[in-house]
Design a protein around this motif. Structure first.
Motif, PDB file in Angstrom:
ATOM      1  N   HIS A 172       0.858  -1.183   0.000  1.00  0.00           N
ATOM      2  CA  HIS A 172       0.000   0.000   0.000  1.00  0.00           C
ATOM      3  C   HIS A 172       0.896   1.236   0.000  1.00  0.00           C
ATOM      4  O   HIS A 172       1.153   1.821   1.068  1.00  0.00           O
ATOM      5  N   PRO A 173       1.391   1.645  -1.157  1.00  0.00           N
ATOM      6  CA  PRO A 173       2.384   2.725  -1.255  1.00  0.00           C
ATOM      7  C   PRO A 173       1.953   4.048  -0.629  1.00  0.00           C
ATOM      8  O   PRO A 173       2.817   4.869  -0.271  1.00  0.00           O
ATOM      9  N   GLY A 174       0.674   4.262  -0.465  1.00  0.00           N
ATOM     10  CA  GLY A 174       0.227   5.519   0.112  1.00  0.00           C
ATOM     11  C   GLY A 174       0.454   5.638   1.610  1.00  0.00           C
ATOM     12  O   GLY A 174       0.258   6.718   2.179  1.00  0.00           O
ATOM     13  N   ARG A 175       0.941   4.570   2.242  1.00  0.00           N
ATOM     14  CA  ARG A 175       1.086   4.563   3.699  1.00  0.00           C
ATOM     15  C   ARG A 175       2.443   5.127   4.155  1.00  0.00           C
ATOM     16  O   ARG A 175       3.107   4.572   5.016  1.00  0.00           O
ATOM     17  N   LYS A 176       2.837   6.249   3.569  1.00  0.00           N
ATOM     18  CA  LYS A 176       4.126   6.860   3.919  1.00  0.00           C
ATOM     19  C   LYS A 176       4.136   7.402   5.340  1.00  0.00           C
ATOM     20  O   LYS A 176       5.150   7.338   6.031  1.00  0.00           O
ATOM     21  N   ARG A 177       3.016   7.958   5.792  1.00  0.00           N
ATOM     22  CA  ARG A 177       2.957   8.502   7.152  1.00  0.00           C
ATOM     23  C   ARG A 177       3.181   7.405   8.184  1.00  0.00           C
ATOM     24  O   ARG A 177       3.845   7.623   9.209  1.00  0.00           O
ATOM     25  N   LEU A 178       2.645   6.222   7.937  1.00  0.00           N
ATOM     26  CA  LEU A 178       2.837   5.097   8.834  1.00  0.00           C
ATOM     27  C   LEU A 178       4.312   4.764   8.980  1.00  0.00           C
ATOM     28  O   LEU A 178       4.816   4.546  10.089  1.00  0.00           O
ATOM     29  N   VAL A 179       5.028   4.725   7.855  1.00  0.00           N
ATOM     30  CA  VAL A 179       6.454   4.388   7.887  1.00  0.00           C
ATOM     31  C   VAL A 179       7.258   5.474   8.605  1.00  0.00           C
ATOM     32  O   VAL A 179       8.172   5.188   9.379  1.00  0.00           O
ATOM     33  N   LYS A 180       6.900   6.731   8.365  1.00  0.00           N
ATOM     34  CA  LYS A 180       7.603   7.823   9.044  1.00  0.00           C
ATOM     35  C   LYS A 180       7.432   7.735  10.558  1.00  0.00           C
ATOM     36  O   LYS A 180       8.389   7.928  11.322  1.00  0.00           O
ATOM     37  N   LEU A 181       6.218   7.440  10.985  1.00  0.00           N
ATOM     38  CA  LEU A 181       5.994   7.283  12.420  1.00  0.00           C
ATOM     39  C   LEU A 181       6.786   6.105  12.974  1.00  0.00           C
ATOM     40  O   LEU A 181       7.341   6.186  14.080  1.00  0.00           O
ATOM     41  N   ALA A 182       6.840   5.026  12.220  1.00  0.00           N
ATOM     42  CA  ALA A 182       7.586   3.851  12.685  1.00  0.00           C
ATOM     43  C   ALA A 182       9.066   4.165  12.851  1.00  0.00           C
ATOM     44  O   ALA A 182       9.711   3.707  13.802  1.00  0.00           O
ATOM     45  N   TRP A 183       9.628   4.966  11.945  1.00  0.00           N
ATOM     46  CA  TRP A 183      11.054   5.291  12.018  1.00  0.00           C
ATOM     47  C   TRP A 183      11.388   6.162  13.221  1.00  0.00           C
ATOM     48  O   TRP A 183      12.560   6.222  13.644  1.00  0.00           O
ATOM     49  N   THR A 184      10.399   6.853  13.796  1.00  0.00           N
ATOM     50  CA  THR A 184      10.706   7.627  15.001  1.00  0.00           C
ATOM     51  C   THR A 184      11.038   6.725  16.186  1.00  0.00           C
ATOM     52  O   THR A 184      11.689   7.181  17.136  1.00  0.00           O
ATOM     53  N   MET A 185      10.621   5.473  16.130  1.00  0.00           N
ATOM     54  CA  MET A 185      10.879   4.565  17.246  1.00  0.00           C
ATOM     55  C   MET A 185      12.376   4.253  17.392  1.00  0.00           C
ATOM     56  O   MET A 185      12.974   4.573  18.415  1.00  0.00           O
ATOM     57  N   PRO A 186      13.028   3.645  16.401  1.00  0.00           N
ATOM     58  CA  PRO A 186      14.468   3.382  16.578  1.00  0.00           C
ATOM     59  C   PRO A 186      15.284   4.659  16.648  1.00  0.00           C
ATOM     60  O   PRO A 186      16.268   4.730  17.395  1.00  0.00           O
ATOM     61  N   GLY A 187      14.895   5.682  15.877  1.00  0.00           N
ATOM     62  CA  GLY A 187      15.631   6.938  15.928  1.00  0.00           C
ATOM     63  C   GLY A 187      15.604   7.547  17.315  1.00  0.00           C
ATOM     64  O   GLY A 187      16.632   8.001  17.844  1.00  0.00           O
ATOM     65  N   GLY A 188      14.427   7.525  17.936  1.00  0.00           N
ATOM     66  CA  GLY A 188      14.298   8.082  19.278  1.00  0.00           C
ATOM     67  C   GLY A 188      15.039   7.267  20.319  1.00  0.00           C
ATOM     68  O   GLY A 188      15.635   7.828  21.249  1.00  0.00           O
ATOM     69  N   VAL A 189      15.023   5.952  20.178  1.00  0.00           N
ATOM     70  CA  VAL A 189      15.708   5.099  21.149  1.00  0.00           C
ATOM     71  C   VAL A 189      17.220   5.316  21.093  1.00  0.00           C
ATOM     72  O   VAL A 189      17.895   5.371  22.127  1.00  0.00           O
ATOM     73  N   VAL A 190      17.763   5.442  19.895  1.00  0.00           N
ATOM     74  CA  VAL A 190      19.201   5.698  19.766  1.00  0.00           C
ATOM     75  C   VAL A 190      19.551   7.035  20.419  1.00  0.00           C
ATOM     76  O   VAL A 190      20.540   7.152  21.162  1.00  0.00           O
ATOM     77  N   LEU A 191      18.748   8.052  20.150  1.00  0.00           N
ATOM     78  CA  LEU A 191      18.977   9.358  20.773  1.00  0.00           C
ATOM     79  C   LEU A 191      18.879   9.242  22.291  1.00  0.00           C
ATOM     80  O   LEU A 191      19.710   9.814  23.021  1.00  0.00           O
ATOM     81  N   GLN A 192      17.901   8.492  22.769  1.00  0.00           N
ATOM     82  CA  GLN A 192      17.721   8.321  24.204  1.00  0.00           C
ATOM     83  C   GLN A 192      18.903   7.583  24.825  1.00  0.00           C
ATOM     84  O   GLN A 192      19.319   7.893  25.953  1.00  0.00           O
TER      85      GLN A 192
END
Length: 321
Positions: A103-123
């Protein structure tokens, strides 16, 4: 991309799997904050006095280091739990990515998902700096506060798995949305004020750590006053729901916020009256995480993004195209 091809070979995540991954992300982000409080109240903050190593020359605890073994393992266990949180975050990214492939239109979903590992590394980096700063109260405050937006974003991710990507249609008046924004801002002010109470309180994470030189009583009053403001805004928001005849689902979320926030306020008052016992500190942090989850859930429930279209795999001919 080779990795995209690899992800595309994975089975399409069912609706139940997508929901489970979203819930796991919320729980992981919230619980790491709670376990951090356990490290602090047990005086284990410097059980591993270096970072990324536990003690000089070793990634794991060493019993001949002159540091109490229990404190070492409590702090080391919290570091290991960070690895679990990263794993959950990675699963969230892969799940969202697999959904987007069909479902290529689900870009917002993927962006939200990427905040998880990105935030954990920062934390993790912030946590390392906290250790290197010998648990100065303001670094501990930053370390805790850095967790709170990740919990909020995890709730948004959970919701994104279950909603569409249309432009949001408000279920409350514009004034109600403004009040909801203020509610979120005040919630974070309550959390920030709570860290100052902690900074001046008895649980520093290590007996040699500098404390905030301010009267705990005054800081606690500011903290409690901000909670009262939060509840007043919540009451005004309820009037906005009455005005528009909000749907039952939104009223349910609203009720949950009241229950959680009042319970958290009562717990904080009891904790203060009893002299801040260790176990109640961690329960109070758990309550803070519950307030974030409930408020974020109210936020997501106040608008409609249309029906979700990605709970099942796309027809093969569409994915091939």
């Amino acid at each position: 991309m080779p990795f995209t091809s690899l992800v595309a070979r994975l089975p399409f995540p069912s609706a139940a799997v997508q929901r489970a991954v979203g819930i796991a992300a919320v729980l992981a982000q919230a619980l790491i904050g709670v376990t951090g409080s356990i490290v602090r109240v047990t005086g284990s903050g410097l059980g591993c006095p270096t970072w990324p190593e536990c003690v000089a020359g070793s990634l794991v605890p060493k019993h001949d280091s002159g540091i109490d073994a229990l404190n070492q393992w409590i702090e080391f266990g919290n570091r290991l739990l960070t690895g679990v949180v990263i794993l959950v975050a990675a699963v969230a990214v892969v799940t969202a990515w697999r959904v987007q492939i069909d479902h290529p239109g689900r870009k917002r979903l993927v962006k939200l998902a990427w905040t998880m590992p990105g935030g954990v590394v920062l934390q993790a980096v912030v946590g390392g700096l906290t250790v290197l700063a010998k648990l100065e109260w303001w670094t501990v405050a930053i370390h805790f506060l850095a967790t709170t937006p990740l919990v909020w974003l995890a709730v948004l991710l959970l919701r994104a798995f279950r909603e569409g990507d249309e432009a949001p249609r408000l279920l409350v008046p514009a004034a109600g949305r403004t009040i909801l924004v203020l509610l979120a801002v005040v919630m974070w002010l309550v959390l920030a004020a709570g860290t100052t109470v902690t900074g001046a309180g008895p649980h520093s994470g290590d007996i040699n750590t500098h404390r905030l030189d301010a009267p705990v009583e005054a800081l606690a009053q500011v903290h409690g006053g901000l909670l009262v403001l939060y509840l007043l805004l919540l009451a005004v928001f309820g009037l906005q729901l009455l005005r528009v005849g909000a749907p039952k689902s939104l009223w349910q979320r609203y009720t949950v916020v009241w229950v959680v926030a009042v319970a958290q306020g009562g717990l904080g008052s009891l904790q203060y009256a009893l002299g801040v016992p260790e176990a109640m500190v961690s329960f109070h942090v758990l309550g803070a995480m519950a307030v974030i989850v409930a408020t974020a859930s109210l936020w997501t429930g106040s608008r409609d993004r249309g029906p979700v279209t990605s709970l099942t795999a796309a027809p093969r001919e569409l994915t091939a195209a």
